[in-house]
Design a protein around this motif. Structure first.
Motif, PDB file in Angstrom:
ATOM      1  N   ILE A  41      33.601  -2.933 -35.831  1.00 48.63           N
ATOM      2  CA  ILE A  41      34.189  -4.237 -37.119  1.00 48.63           C
ATOM      3  C   ILE A  41      32.875  -5.436 -36.865  1.00 48.63           C
ATOM      4  CG2 ILE A  41      35.827  -5.023 -38.280  1.00 48.63           C
ATOM      5  CD1 ILE A  41      37.546  -2.694 -37.569  1.00 48.63           C
ATOM      6  N   SER A  42      33.335  -5.936 -35.344  1.00 48.20           N
ATOM      7  CA  SER A  42      33.155  -6.910 -35.167  1.00 48.20           C
ATOM      8  C   SER A  42      31.720  -6.887 -35.199  1.00 48.20           C
ATOM      9  CB  SER A  42      33.839  -7.418 -33.558  1.00 48.20           C
ATOM     10  OG  SER A  42      33.077  -8.697 -33.435  1.00 48.20           O
ATOM     11  N   THR A  43      30.477  -5.826 -35.286  1.00 48.30           N
ATOM     12  CA  THR A  43      29.389  -6.006 -34.993  1.00 48.30           C
ATOM     13  C   THR A  43      29.062  -6.072 -36.488  1.00 48.30           C
ATOM     14  OG1 THR A  43      29.165  -4.984 -33.066  1.00 48.30           O
ATOM     15  CG2 THR A  43      27.335  -4.665 -34.132  1.00 48.30           C
ATOM     16  N   GLN A  44      29.894  -5.461 -37.503  1.00 54.47           N
ATOM     17  CA  GLN A  44      29.788  -4.672 -38.917  1.00 54.47           C
ATOM     18  C   GLN A  44      29.847  -6.495 -39.745  1.00 54.47           C
ATOM     19  OE1 GLN A  44      27.218  -2.256 -40.118  1.00 54.47           O
ATOM     20  NE2 GLN A  44      27.329  -1.791 -37.758  1.00 54.47           N
ATOM     21  N   LEU A  45      31.224  -6.495 -39.758  1.00 47.50           N
ATOM     22  CA  LEU A  45      31.587  -7.487 -40.643  1.00 47.50           C
ATOM     23  C   LEU A  45      31.837  -9.050 -39.952  1.00 47.50           C
ATOM     24  CD1 LEU A  45      34.223  -5.907 -42.192  1.00 47.50           C
ATOM     25  CD2 LEU A  45      31.976  -5.910 -42.435  1.00 47.50           C
ATOM     26  N   GLY A  46      31.585  -9.061 -38.937  1.00 41.35           N
ATOM     27  CA  GLY A  46      32.055 -10.349 -37.422  1.00 41.35           C
ATOM     28  C   GLY A  46      33.340 -10.449 -36.706  1.00 41.35           C
ATOM     29  N   PRO A  47      32.716 -11.836 -35.941  1.00 41.75           N
ATOM     30  CA  PRO A  47      34.181 -11.449 -35.316  1.00 41.75           C
ATOM     31  C   PRO A  47      35.801 -11.655 -35.461  1.00 41.75           C
ATOM     32  CG  PRO A  47      32.073 -12.923 -33.807  1.00 41.75           C
ATOM     33  CD  PRO A  47      31.709 -11.968 -35.322  1.00 41.75           C
ATOM     34  N   SER A  48      35.331 -13.108 -37.742  1.00 44.20           N
ATOM     35  CA  SER A  48      36.616 -13.138 -38.286  1.00 44.20           C
ATOM     36  C   SER A  48      37.455 -12.207 -38.487  1.00 44.20           C
ATOM     37  CB  SER A  48      35.934 -13.902 -38.689  1.00 44.20           C
ATOM     38  OG  SER A  48      35.511 -13.488 -39.626  1.00 44.20           O
ATOM     39  N   PHE A  49      36.667 -11.369 -38.426  1.00 51.55           N
ATOM     40  CA  PHE A  49      37.326 -10.186 -38.827  1.00 51.55           C
ATOM     41  C   PHE A  49      38.064  -8.985 -37.946  1.00 51.55           C
ATOM     42  CE2 PHE A  49      34.777 -10.384 -41.719  1.00 51.55           C
ATOM     43  CZ  PHE A  49      35.303 -10.077 -43.083  1.00 51.55           C
ATOM     44  N   THR A  50      38.439  -9.203 -36.267  1.00 46.14           N
ATOM     45  CA  THR A  50      38.605  -9.045 -35.165  1.00 46.14           C
ATOM     46  C   THR A  50      39.637  -9.328 -34.471  1.00 46.14           C
ATOM     47  OG1 THR A  50      36.953  -8.628 -34.221  1.00 46.14           O
ATOM     48  CG2 THR A  50      36.744  -6.883 -35.151  1.00 46.14           C
ATOM     49  N   GLU A  51      39.515 -10.779 -34.729  1.00 45.20           N
ATOM     50  CA  GLU A  51      40.365 -12.434 -34.175  1.00 45.20           C
ATOM     51  C   GLU A  51      41.561 -12.565 -34.732  1.00 45.20           C
ATOM     52  OE1 GLU A  51      38.147 -15.259 -32.849  1.00 45.20           O
ATOM     53  OE2 GLU A  51      36.410 -13.955 -31.295  1.00 45.20           O
ATOM     54  N   VAL A  52      42.546 -12.253 -33.907  1.00 49.30           N
ATOM     55  CA  VAL A  52      43.937 -13.339 -34.644  1.00 49.30           C
ATOM     56  C   VAL A  52      44.163 -14.801 -35.092  1.00 49.30           C
ATOM     57  CG1 VAL A  52      46.591 -13.145 -33.970  1.00 49.30           C
ATOM     58  CG2 VAL A  52      44.973 -11.268 -32.974  1.00 49.30           C
ATOM     59  N   PRO A  53      44.179 -15.138 -35.784  1.00 48.60           N
ATOM     60  CA  PRO A  53      43.795 -16.009 -36.634  1.00 48.60           C
ATOM     61  C   PRO A  53      45.327 -16.770 -36.382  1.00 48.60           C
ATOM     62  CG  PRO A  53      44.437 -14.996 -38.500  1.00 48.60           C
ATOM     63  CD  PRO A  53      44.545 -13.521 -37.436  1.00 48.60           C
ATOM     64  N   SER A  54      44.753 -17.437 -35.708  1.00 47.21           N
ATOM     65  CA  SER A  54      46.238 -19.243 -35.382  1.00 47.21           C
ATOM     66  C   SER A  54      46.685 -19.199 -36.911  1.00 47.21           C
ATOM     67  CB  SER A  54      45.292 -20.366 -34.190  1.00 47.21           C
ATOM     68  OG  SER A  54      43.931 -20.958 -35.566  1.00 47.21           O
ATOM     69  N   THR A  55      48.070 -19.232 -36.674  1.00 51.53           N
ATOM     70  CA  THR A  55      49.034 -19.250 -36.759  1.00 51.53           C
ATOM     71  C   THR A  55      49.743 -20.925 -37.397  1.00 51.53           C
ATOM     72  OG1 THR A  55      50.628 -17.557 -37.424  1.00 51.53           O
ATOM     73  CG2 THR A  55      51.611 -18.858 -38.049  1.00 51.53           C
ATOM     74  N   ALA A  76      53.816 -12.603 -39.397  1.00 53.86           N
ATOM     75  CA  ALA A  76      53.073 -11.280 -38.886  1.00 53.86           C
ATOM     76  C   ALA A  76      52.816 -11.845 -38.018  1.00 53.86           C
ATOM     77  CB  ALA A  76      52.680  -9.985 -39.366  1.00 53.86           C
ATOM     78  N   LEU A  77      53.164 -12.210 -36.549  1.00 53.05           N
ATOM     79  CA  LEU A  77      52.963 -12.807 -35.461  1.00 53.05           C
ATOM     80  C   LEU A  77      52.573 -11.399 -34.553  1.00 53.05           C
ATOM     81  CD1 LEU A  77      55.659 -16.008 -34.507  1.00 53.05           C
ATOM     82  CD2 LEU A  77      53.115 -15.665 -35.587  1.00 53.05           C
ATOM     83  N   GLU A  78      51.358 -11.805 -33.584  1.00 54.07           N
ATOM     84  CA  GLU A  78      51.030 -10.828 -32.381  1.00 54.07           C
ATOM     85  C   GLU A  78      50.219 -11.328 -31.447  1.00 54.07           C
ATOM     86  OE1 GLU A  78      47.874  -8.488 -34.762  1.00 54.07           O
ATOM     87  OE2 GLU A  78      49.359  -7.467 -36.197  1.00 54.07           O
ATOM     88  N   PRO A  79      50.312 -11.340 -30.320  1.00 56.30           N
ATOM     89  CA  PRO A  79      49.508 -11.435 -29.119  1.00 56.30           C
ATOM     90  C   PRO A  79      48.225 -11.626 -29.246  1.00 56.30           C
ATOM     91  CG  PRO A  79      50.934  -9.656 -28.986  1.00 56.30           C
ATOM     92  CD  PRO A  79      51.058 -10.364 -30.478  1.00 56.30           C
ATOM     93  N   PRO A  80      47.749 -12.743 -28.978  1.00 54.46           N
ATOM     94  CA  PRO A  80      46.592 -12.635 -28.520  1.00 54.46           C
ATOM     95  C   PRO A  80      46.144 -11.238 -27.913  1.00 54.46           C
ATOM     96  CG  PRO A  80      46.580 -14.642 -26.969  1.00 54.46           C
ATOM     97  CD  PRO A  80      48.391 -14.083 -28.627  1.00 54.46           C
ATOM     98  N   ARG A  81      44.800 -10.702 -28.396  1.00 53.00           N
ATOM     99  CA  ARG A  81      43.890 -10.355 -27.435  1.00 53.00           C
ATOM    100  C   ARG A  81      42.672  -9.861 -26.719  1.00 53.00           C
ATOM    101  NH1 ARG A  81      44.713  -4.728 -31.741  1.00 53.00           N
ATOM    102  NH2 ARG A  81      46.682  -4.500 -31.913  1.00 53.00           N
ATOM    103  N   GLY A  82      43.152 -10.082 -25.023  1.00 52.28           N
ATOM    104  CA  GLY A  82      41.723 -10.730 -24.554  1.00 52.28           C
ATOM    105  C   GLY A  82      41.808 -12.012 -23.923  1.00 52.28           C
ATOM    106  N   LEU A  83      40.787 -11.882 -22.560  1.00 51.33           N
ATOM    107  CA  LEU A  83      41.519 -12.827 -21.736  1.00 51.33           C
ATOM    108  C   LEU A  83      40.807 -13.918 -23.028  1.00 51.33           C
ATOM    109  CD1 LEU A  83      42.380 -14.020 -19.377  1.00 51.33           C
ATOM    110  CD2 LEU A  83      40.299 -13.153 -18.546  1.00 51.33           C
ATOM    111  N   LYS A  84      40.173 -14.041 -23.315  1.00 52.31           N
ATOM    112  CA  LYS A  84      39.777 -15.989 -23.943  1.00 52.31           C
ATOM    113  C   LYS A  84      40.314 -16.153 -24.962  1.00 52.31           C
ATOM    114  CE  LYS A  84      35.704 -18.569 -26.329  1.00 52.31           C
ATOM    115  NZ  LYS A  84      34.147 -18.626 -27.213  1.00 52.31           N
ATOM    116  N   PRO A  85      41.132 -15.461 -26.254  1.00 51.21           N
ATOM    117  CA  PRO A  85      42.112 -15.482 -27.558  1.00 51.21           C
ATOM    118  C   PRO A  85      43.106 -16.148 -27.014  1.00 51.21           C
ATOM    119  CG  PRO A  85      41.048 -13.658 -27.963  1.00 51.21           C
ATOM    120  CD  PRO A  85      40.242 -14.050 -26.573  1.00 51.21           C
ATOM    121  N   THR A  86      43.983 -15.395 -25.086  1.00 47.03           N
ATOM    122  CA  THR A  86      44.931 -15.836 -24.889  1.00 47.03           C
ATOM    123  C   THR A  86      44.735 -16.617 -24.456  1.00 47.03           C
ATOM    124  OG1 THR A  86      45.373 -13.355 -24.168  1.00 47.03           O
ATOM    125  CG2 THR A  86      46.374 -14.654 -22.407  1.00 47.03           C
ATOM    126  N   LEU A  87      43.298 -17.579 -23.561  1.00 50.02           N
ATOM    127  CA  LEU A  87      43.829 -18.240 -22.353  1.00 50.02           C
ATOM    128  C   LEU A  87      43.229 -20.497 -24.121  1.00 50.02           C
ATOM    129  CD1 LEU A  87      41.006 -18.121 -20.444  1.00 50.02           C
ATOM    130  CD2 LEU A  87      42.976 -18.927 -20.141  1.00 50.02           C
TER     131      LEU A  87
END
Length: 385
Positions: A66-80, A214-225
């Motif tokens: 999904i990230s390759t075809q549509l872009g990283p914004s479709f897989t990263e959890v947006p900040s609320t 809907a609150l979800e914890p970030p996935r990946g080390l960079k989003p978590t940082l």
């Protein structure tokens, strides 16, 4: 003669190996050109292959696709942004946080309330629902409807028997919107905040009438940082700007955020990460930062800092006892208080030993065992982002 013959034999073997390697290179086509001209498998075909052979990696493969075809914004959890949510809400519509494991809404709400001039007990009333707390919560809501306070009802999923009363309370908010008499209308600053896990007995009428998040914890080390730096209180990174310890403090904050990200991301690997999945939250990070801040404040000023594995750093002095205190309090008490398995505690101690050490304040702290990631700049916050 024997030595000379042995040398000639070794030279012949090396020449044969070089010729074989050269032949293999000539036989193998250029992978870059091959992928551009006639790729063997498309990304979707690779996805199907992973589905058949390694289904445990399917989720990560789908995210990559999904990230390759549509872009990283479709897989990263947006900040609320609670400001945007607050502007979209009204006194008659509750704001509902749908929680997931590892998500924490209260810290974000407390921060946002502080930016609006409110604090817990002073403009913000917080009630953790449970046995016997339903009438207390109902009384606070009715008082705040007239005073204009914010009321946050935590963990609604723990008060299953009180859910019908919550539905009636939200219905009362909707009814007051129809009143023409200003004395019976709600205070324009009043807000009702609800937090709950997604359970089937939560009233559907409340969900339909409220603003759902809907609150979800970030996935990946960079989003978590990034999430950890966003969760820091205002002025945290500049707390030691006037004391000459700003460089050390910024590095300690980065290490605290990195440790928090590491212990959280290990849960993604199942039993390979932790024998038991632990629910670390933002409150653990806040306690770790407060602990480091207190230890740094108690250290005596010194012109330079020289330790094994790091160079001279102007600022303050952190002795061996200070590092031991940080490792014990942060590792064994703060995060270790949740860890029950003996092997997990050993693993947590190793992680703390790797990153809570004097080299953190040096110029070449290795973030990985291979040395491919090195912390070389003082502007750790900007480097992380």
């Amino acid at each position: 003669r024997l030595i000379a013959a042995a040398g000639i034999g070794q030279q012949q073997q090396q020449q044969q190996q070089q010729q074989q390697q050269q032949q293999q290179r000539e036989q193998q086509p250029d992978t870059g050109q091959q992928q551009q001209q006639s790729p063997r498998l498309t990304l979707f075909q690779k996805l199907l292959l992973i589905k058949v052979s390694r289904e445990d990696l399917l989720i990560a493969a789908v995210q990559h696709y999904i990230s390759t075809q549509l872009g990283p914004s479709f897989t990263e959890v947006p900040s609320t942004s609670l400001m945007d949510i607050y502007l979209d809400s009204s006194p008659y519509t509750p704001v509902i946080f749908l929680l997931s494991q590892g998500a924490d809404a209260i810290s974000d709400l407390n921060r946002f309330a502080a930016s609006e001039g409110r604090a817990v007990g002073q403009g913000l009333q917080v009630v953790s629902l449970g046995q016997g707390q339903g009438p207390v919560a109902e009384g606070l809501v009715k008082v705040a409807m007239k005073s204009g306070d914010w009321v946050c009802l935590q963990n609604c999923h723990l008060a299953r028997s009180w859910m019908p009363q919550l539905a009636q309370l939200v219905e009362l908010l909707q009814e007051t919107a129809r009143y023409k008499d200003t004395e019976q209308q709600l205070h324009p600053s009043f807000r009702l905040w609800l937090t709950t896990m997604p359970v089937d007995y939560f009233p559907g009428s409340v969900l339909q009438r409220g603003v759902r998040i809907a609150l979800e914890p970030p996935r990946g080390l960079k989003p978590t940082l990034l999430r950890s730096y966003t969760a820091l209180p205002p002025g945290c990174l500049s707390a030691f700007n006037k004391t000459g310890k700003a460089q050390q403090w910024q590095r300690l904050v980065f290490v605290a955020a990195l440790l928090h990200g590491l212990v959280q991301e290990r849960r993604r690997f199942g039993a390979l990460g932790w024998n038991i999945p632990y629910e670390f939250s933002d409150s653990d990070l806040a306690c770790a930062v407060q602990t480091m801040q207190g230890i740094l404040q108690e250290t005596q000023d010194s012109s330079t800092l020289t330790n094994r594995g790091c160079g001279s750093v102007p600022g303050s002095h952190l002795g061996g006892s200070a590092w031991e205190a940080m490792r014990y309090i942060v590792g064994q008490i703060n995060y270790g208080g949740r860890v029950t398995d003996a092997n997990d505690r050993r693993l947590l101690s190793v992680i703390m030993e790797q990153h809570l050490q004097p080299s953190v304040l040096g110029s070449n702290h290795r973030l990985t065992s291979s040395g491919t990631r090195v912390l070389t700049t003082w502007q750790v916050a900007g480097w992380c982002i």
